[in-house]
Design a protein around this motif. Sequence first.
Motif, PDB file in Angstrom:
ATOM      1  N   PRO A 167       0.733  -1.248   0.060  1.00  0.00           N
ATOM      2  CA  PRO A 167      -0.057   0.085   0.093  1.00  0.00           C
ATOM      3  C   PRO A 167       0.886   1.368   0.043  1.00  0.00           C
ATOM      4  CG  PRO A 167       0.026  -0.930   2.208  1.00  0.00           C
ATOM      5  CD  PRO A 167       0.725  -2.074   1.360  1.00  0.00           C
ATOM      6  N   HIS A 168       0.319   2.115  -0.537  1.00  0.00           N
ATOM      7  CA  HIS A 168       0.995   3.624  -0.668  1.00  0.00           C
ATOM      8  C   HIS A 168       2.509   3.497  -1.134  1.00  0.00           C
ATOM      9  CE1 HIS A 168      -2.822   4.606   0.908  1.00  0.00           C
ATOM     10  NE2 HIS A 168      -2.488   4.081   1.986  1.00  0.00           N
ATOM     11  N   ASN A 169       2.765   2.992  -2.103  1.00  0.00           N
ATOM     12  CA  ASN A 169       4.166   2.523  -2.570  1.00  0.00           C
ATOM     13  C   ASN A 169       4.860   3.728  -3.385  1.00  0.00           C
ATOM     14  OD1 ASN A 169       5.991   0.590  -2.160  1.00  0.00           O
ATOM     15  ND2 ASN A 169       5.693  -0.099  -4.376  1.00  0.00           N
ATOM     16  N   ILE A 170       6.190   4.090  -2.956  1.00  0.00           N
ATOM     17  CA  ILE A 170       6.729   5.453  -3.488  1.00  0.00           C
ATOM     18  C   ILE A 170       8.299   4.858  -3.942  1.00  0.00           C
ATOM     19  CG2 ILE A 170       7.992   7.529  -3.092  1.00  0.00           C
ATOM     20  CD1 ILE A 170       5.044   7.799  -3.181  1.00  0.00           C
ATOM     21  N   ILE A 171       8.463   4.787  -5.310  1.00  0.00           N
ATOM     22  CA  ILE A 171       9.606   4.179  -5.748  1.00  0.00           C
ATOM     23  C   ILE A 171      10.601   5.527  -6.112  1.00  0.00           C
ATOM     24  CG2 ILE A 171      11.123   2.907  -7.294  1.00  0.00           C
ATOM     25  CD1 ILE A 171       8.434   1.202  -7.349  1.00  0.00           C
ATOM     26  N   LEU A 172      11.549   5.699  -5.442  1.00  0.00           N
ATOM     27  CA  LEU A 172      12.681   6.718  -5.890  1.00  0.00           C
ATOM     28  C   LEU A 172      13.843   6.143  -6.534  1.00  0.00           C
ATOM     29  CD1 LEU A 172      12.462   8.972  -2.598  1.00  0.00           C
ATOM     30  CD2 LEU A 172      11.173   9.047  -4.772  1.00  0.00           C
ATOM     31  N   GLY A 173      14.234   6.798  -7.479  1.00  0.00           N
ATOM     32  CA  GLY A 173      15.657   6.052  -8.098  1.00  0.00           C
ATOM     33  C   GLY A 173      16.365   7.141  -8.959  1.00  0.00           C
TER      34      GLY A 173
END
Lengths: 314, 353
Positions: A100-106
């Motif tokens: 849930p409420h997934n943020i991917i930073l890259g």
Amino acid sequence: MAVIQRIKKPTTRRGKKVLLSKEPKPIEGPKQCIFLQGRNPSERTRKLLKDIYDLKKPDAAFLSRKNDFVPFEDSSLIEKLSYKKEAALFGVGSHSKKRPHNIILGRTFNYGILDMIELGADKYKAMSEFHNMKVLAGLKPCLIFNGPAWDLNQDLKRLKSLFTDFFHREKVESIRLQGLEHALSFTATDDGSIYFRSYRILLKKSGQRTPRVELEEIGPSIDFKLRRTKLASDDLYKESCKIPKELKPITKKNISKDAFGTKMGRIHIGKQDINRLQTRKMKGLKKTPEEKKQMLMKKKMARQAAKRTQAMAA
Amino acid sequence: MDIVNEILEREQKKAEKYKPITVEKHLEVELDIGTLLASDTNDLDLKTLQSDKERDNYLQALSRDNTQLLLNKVWELPTERIDEAIVVKLPAPKTILPRSKPVPKPKPLTKWQEFAKSKGITKKKKDKLQWDEQLQKWVPLFGFKKAAAEKEKNWLIEVPQHVDPMTDMYEKKAGEKSEKVAKNELQRLKNIARARKVNIPRVGLPVTSDKANATQLATAAVVAKASTASLGKFQDKLPKEKEARGKGIHELIPGKERKRKAPIPTPQAEKENNLNLLDKILNKRPKIDIEKAVAKRIHDEQVQRSEEKKTMKPGKGKRKSKGGNTTNFTAKKPKGGKGQRNPNKKTPGRKRR
């Protein structure tokens, strides 16, 4: 996906300019960032990305269309978009029952994925929920990393570098003292929770030259939980951190300083020509007029011979 | 002494009015002033961090302390005044961040550039405009207005005496020009291939405009002669024909690699070689090729079996029964209506009667 040495020549001057601008340069400007939305973004992730986008604003683009993709399984879309938008940083928001409420930073290197870190936004309070004065856009913030976990955990170590890359804005030579208005604080614990807070710096009188610092929270305030990571191999990371030759400081050779701070230089002198050394003058070693004449004649002959050979060659 | 005490007291009072700017830390906070970064490795107070009420206040206090430490260091830097603003010079950042693209490599030199470098040839700058005596005006070297000037200049081209009088000289000129462009393009591609270290096939003969020299013609003749199925083995020699030599011919003709002659052996080595050869001849034994032998054996067996079949008479009363299939291969039962239906297929399943 390298641009250099492509076979087809650009047909227009403008096209050539575009290609040239995409070529690698020794000194790079601030990294551009794109924000994407995944398959089914929740309201929270969308707002969160928007807030981060607001923090990054002049060097970022928010792509509002939903994309049916999973970055950890197929990163080709990100690579494509990073080439198209010339962006080296990205943020993706998605929402599912499992994550849930997934943020991917890259970030990318040479249009390929370098690092990718997944964070779950457990608690979130938007910037708009704080009713106070915000900071100006485009300011260089102070980055504060709290907790020993940032240096102990390998994933967090890379995340620290990623956060620095995301928010440090640009390398600057000098900074206005009144412009130090914004502080971002990242606090990590050993169990993988990361507390992201953003403050406005208030400079108060202290009776001295250095002011007393007070903070006021302006949001966003996010409690992240570390999820999956996909980090670059050491080789690739090392290559990406390479400093070009032009930017390396030139070390001056043969200069040293001793304990007292005196500058010392070492000088190299060529081999001494002993035959030409002026020794003690004596009457016995003096040349007679005849000898002098002979020497002059010899020199003259040599010069003439040299001239003749030159003429022959020409 | 009274005055000193008085001043000290006054200062103390003044200091009490303001909050302190110093911060006590167990471990020193690592600062990177170039990136305005502070990393505090002191242990966190986990108990307060886990309680929802006190967390925000704790984090704010912690961040305040670290920001204070960072800004204290920033305020120590030398300042400058630019347009009514006080500016500090930041040192170079300590944290190394990855680049977005690799470090640029120097462009590989073209073949000409390499040659020019080895010979010390430098490029001479030519003027953009040149005075044209015939047109009595300045004509650019290339580009805009060059073609127009050329057209104006060549309103008439004389046909030389040794050329067929019906040739179109304009067409010929255009052909030459396109040839030049094509050659340039080929060289560009070759340079790219060289830079990428790609092996490209050799192009047979050098491109020439119209005249070839004697060696080129000789090469062409030799290559043409070898261009038969038998590599020119049965081609007659012409009178006074010379074998073309030089670089490149052997690569063009297959099977014509030059073999380096062995150096003259020493008497000892020669003797040894000869004795070895003699030994080899005297001790010759038939070689057994197992594969060939096996193949031969299998073939023989097959032939024998087929002979037997031919001579054997067919059995009298033995006939194939109607229902029983001796072989295991049976035709598949048609699946009527089972499986996926294909509406485009004309025969949908078994016919029912």
